[in-house]
Scaffold this motif. Sequence first.
Motif, PDB file in Angstrom:
ATOM      1  N   THR A   1       2.300   9.260   6.277  1.00 29.56           N
ATOM      2  CA  THR A   1       1.995   8.354   7.366  1.00 29.56           C
ATOM      3  C   THR A   1       3.261   7.645   7.822  1.00 29.56           C
ATOM      4  OG1 THR A   1      -0.204   7.980   6.474  1.00 29.56           O
ATOM      5  CG2 THR A   1       0.601   6.379   8.072  1.00 29.56           C
ATOM      6  N   ILE A   2       3.476   7.654   9.130  1.00 28.79           N
ATOM      7  CA  ILE A   2       4.654   7.014   9.703  1.00 28.79           C
ATOM      8  C   ILE A   2       4.202   5.699  10.324  1.00 28.79           C
ATOM      9  CG2 ILE A   2       6.455   7.232  11.442  1.00 28.79           C
ATOM     10  CD1 ILE A   2       6.130  10.270  11.183  1.00 28.79           C
ATOM     11  N   PHE A   3       4.941   4.649  10.051  1.00 22.52           N
ATOM     12  CA  PHE A   3       4.603   3.343  10.588  1.00 22.52           C
ATOM     13  C   PHE A   3       5.689   2.895  11.551  1.00 22.52           C
ATOM     14  CE2 PHE A   3       4.910  -1.282  10.514  1.00 22.52           C
ATOM     15  CZ  PHE A   3       3.647  -1.601  10.972  1.00 22.52           C
TER      16      PHE A   3
ATOM     17  N   LEU B   1       9.038   8.150  17.142  1.00 20.42           N
ATOM     18  CA  LEU B   1       8.409   8.808  15.994  1.00 20.42           C
ATOM     19  C   LEU B   1       7.317   9.787  16.415  1.00 20.42           C
ATOM     20  CD1 LEU B   1       8.197   5.785  13.555  1.00 20.42           C
ATOM     21  CD2 LEU B   1       9.731   7.746  13.385  1.00 20.42           C
ATOM     22  N   LEU B   2       6.617   9.480  17.510  1.00 19.07           N
ATOM     23  CA  LEU B   2       5.515  10.315  17.963  1.00 19.07           C
ATOM     24  C   LEU B   2       5.997  11.588  18.645  1.00 19.07           C
ATOM     25  CD1 LEU B   2       2.379  10.421  18.322  1.00 19.07           C
ATOM     26  CD2 LEU B   2       2.732   9.264  20.506  1.00 19.07           C
ATOM     27  N   VAL B   3       6.917  11.449  19.600  1.00 16.63           N
ATOM     28  CA  VAL B   3       7.342  12.616  20.373  1.00 16.63           C
ATOM     29  C   VAL B   3       8.850  12.806  20.467  1.00 16.63           C
ATOM     30  CG1 VAL B   3       5.254  12.769  21.780  1.00 16.63           C
ATOM     31  CG2 VAL B   3       7.145  11.344  22.561  1.00 16.63           C
ATOM     32  N   GLY B   4       9.638  11.775  20.174  1.00 19.86           N
ATOM     33  CA  GLY B   4      11.085  11.912  20.244  1.00 19.86           C
ATOM     34  C   GLY B   4      11.586  11.765  21.663  1.00 19.86           C
ATOM     35  N   PRO B   5      12.833  12.148  21.860  1.00 17.98           N
ATOM     36  CA  PRO B   5      13.788  12.707  20.909  1.00 17.98           C
ATOM     37  C   PRO B   5      14.450  11.612  20.080  1.00 17.98           C
ATOM     38  CG  PRO B   5      14.828  12.558  23.041  1.00 17.98           C
ATOM     39  CD  PRO B   5      13.397  12.100  23.220  1.00 17.98           C
ATOM     40  N   GLU B   6      15.184  12.024  19.085  1.00 16.45           N
ATOM     41  CA  GLU B   6      15.891  11.071  18.229  1.00 16.45           C
ATOM     42  C   GLU B   6      16.806  10.202  19.085  1.00 16.45           C
ATOM     43  OE1 GLU B   6      19.045  11.175  14.539  1.00 16.45           O
ATOM     44  OE2 GLU B   6      17.603  12.807  14.726  1.00 16.45           O
ATOM     45  N   GLY B   7      16.756   8.907  18.847  1.00 19.63           N
ATOM     46  CA  GLY B   7      17.599   7.967  19.576  1.00 19.63           C
ATOM     47  C   GLY B   7      16.956   7.377  20.820  1.00 19.63           C
ATOM     48  N   VAL B   8      15.771   7.858  21.204  1.00 20.13           N
ATOM     49  CA  VAL B   8      15.143   7.365  22.431  1.00 20.13           C
ATOM     50  C   VAL B   8      14.671   5.919  22.286  1.00 20.13           C
ATOM     51  CG1 VAL B   8      12.742   8.101  22.093  1.00 20.13           C
ATOM     52  CG2 VAL B   8      13.732   8.080  24.387  1.00 20.13           C
TER      53      VAL B   8
ATOM     54  N   ALA C   1       0.832  -1.208   0.000  1.00 24.19           N
ATOM     55  CA  ALA C   1       0.000   0.000   0.000  1.00 24.19           C
ATOM     56  C   ALA C   1       0.867   1.260   0.000  1.00 24.19           C
ATOM     57  CB  ALA C   1      -0.933  -0.003   1.203  1.00 24.19           C
ATOM     58  N   PHE C   2       1.939   1.260   0.778  1.00 22.77           N
ATOM     59  CA  PHE C   2       2.857   2.407   0.803  1.00 22.77           C
ATOM     60  C   PHE C   2       3.486   2.622  -0.570  1.00 22.77           C
ATOM     61  CE2 PHE C   2       2.314   2.753   5.209  1.00 22.77           C
ATOM     62  CZ  PHE C   2       3.023   3.840   5.700  1.00 22.77           C
TER      63      PHE C   2
END
Length: 170
Positions: free
Chosen positions: A40-42, A52-59, A20-21
């Motif tokens: 849309t992020i999966f 992906l929703l709130v972060g931070p990067e690497g969490v 679908a993507f």
Amino acid sequence: MSEPLVGDYHQRLLSSLGEAFEIARRVREYTNSPTDHVETIFADTMDERVELLVGPEGVAEKIRRMKGVLSGEQLAFKLCEDIVYSSLGRMDEESIMKQAICTALAVLTPPCITAAPSEGISKVKIKENPDGSRYLAVYFAGPIRAAGGTELAAVVVLADYVRRLLGLDR
């Protein structure tokens, strides 16, 4: 339902999602879409969803490392500490506090299906008491008010913990 059947079902869902993507990406090539990618992020796991929703990067990696060792509540508080102490000097205090609270709340509301962590906290401010001491103020938006008392209570507890980490008054 036996475990192999569940695994097969999950794999079929992921395969269909991938197809679908790809169709959506190709359609964008032929239309006047304002973006050339699917917005849309999966995410397949809780730790990926939190990042992906709130972060931070690497969490996500930090959550994976601590998930088996700490309970959900302990993990949330540990992430608050990690975000506060690793961000000091790199971000302003209000941004640090909002990041810590939202990330910890996302961990406490698995599978991150409510909008509370991403949209329920509209801002975090440092305000001044009459005696000149500074305190933390959290501003709520609609999604968290509708989510229920548990998430609101969690935010209050997390905010108080972050406040203490930064040495703010009540």
